[in-house]
Design an enzyme around this catalytic site. Structure first.
Site, mmCIF file in Angstrom:
data_model
loop_
_atom_site.group_PDB
_atom_site.id
_atom_site.type_symbol
_atom_site.label_atom_id
_atom_site.label_comp_id
_atom_site.label_asym_id
_atom_site.label_seq_id
_atom_site.Cartn_x
_atom_site.Cartn_y
_atom_site.Cartn_z
ATOM 1 C CG LEU A 264 -2.013 1.009 1.337
ATOM 2 C CD1 LEU A 264 -2.995 0.846 0.174
ATOM 3 C CD2 LEU A 264 -2.748 0.896 2.661
ATOM 4 C CG ASP A 265 0.708 4.716 -2.596
ATOM 5 O OD1 ASP A 265 0.813 5.752 -1.934
ATOM 6 O OD2 ASP A 265 -0.292 4.464 -3.297
ATOM 7 C CE LYS A 266 7.558 7.904 3.162
ATOM 8 N NZ LYS A 266 8.971 8.301 2.940
ATOM 9 C CB SER B 94 -2.240 4.823 0.105
ATOM 10 O OG SER B 94 -2.190 5.328 -1.210
#
Length: 226
Positions: free
Chosen positions: A97-99, A101
């Site tokens: 889960l990207d930084k 988000s």
């Protein structure tokens, strides 16, 4: 299977860490020094530091990841998820889960289950609530639902539900890198907030940002049967 996969499935350590153990001559297979990437059988006599390896108890955790934390087990990365959780045992994030988000991420030491969840052909659902930088029309929802070309591929059809003028729920069955952000950008929008609220049967509800809980026996059973 390779020694790396066996150790991961047993919840002992990551596949990368196995390479280090091999280099340090700490693994023996049937009385001989293990070699990198060695193929082994469950029946083999495998020793770690001169002790028989055993499968660790499986750990299943649902974490509400805050913005700013990177979903990697690589300790050299600043603000990595392992240091953030400071869990007293080997676990790793299932996917990413990207930084920028926030929201639900599963943590486990069960390599087999993680591979099943991440396998694209299984089409497991992941649900997100997304806010973009300006209002969108019904055409935006229709195009997002049918698929958007990003990075040279057209995304798999998905469910998109309007929440407000600038916010929508999207349910994906694939996990391309920064997929929702790139889909939105391709249509002229910038994501300002992205939160994952569900992975298959596991929901984010009642987990505060930055906190976690163990999955229930029923949740684990449903995950394994999905």
């Amino acid at each position: 299977m390779r020694i790396n996969k066996l150790f991961s499935n047993y919840g002992i350590c990551s596949r990368t860490d196995v390479n280090r153990l091999v280099e340090e001559n700490r693994i023996m297979v049937n009385g001989k020094q293990c070699i990198p990437g060695q193929w082994v059988e469950i029946e083999d006599n495998i020793l770690l530091d001169n002790k028989n390896i055993i499968a660790n108890d499986k750990i299943y955790i649902a974490l509400n990841k805050p913005v700013g934390i990177t979903c990697t087990a690589e300790k050299s990365v600043k603000s990595n998820i392992i240091d953030f959780m400071d869990y007293p045992g080997y676990i790793f994030p299932v996917g990413r889960l990207d930084k920028n988000s926030k929201g639900l991420i599963l943590m486990t030491n069960d390599g087999e289950l993680a591979n099943n969840i991440l396998e694209s052909k299984n089409e497991h659902e992941k649900e997100y609530i997304v806010t973009v930088n300006k209002p969108f029309n019904d055409s935006f929802i229709k195009v997002m639902s049918k698929g958007v070309e990003i990075c040279g591929v057209v995304t798999r059809p998905c469910k998109v539900i309007r929440v407000s003028d600038d916010t929508f729920i999207i349910i994906l069955t694939q996990g391309l890198n920064k997929q929702i952000r790139r889909m939105s950008k391709a249509l002229g929008y910038t994501v300002t907030s992205l939160e994952r609220t569900r992975i298959i049967n596991i929901k984010l509800s009642e987990i505060d940002v930055g906190t976690w809980r163990y999955l229930t026996d029923m949740e684990i059973k449903q995950l394994k049967n999905s």
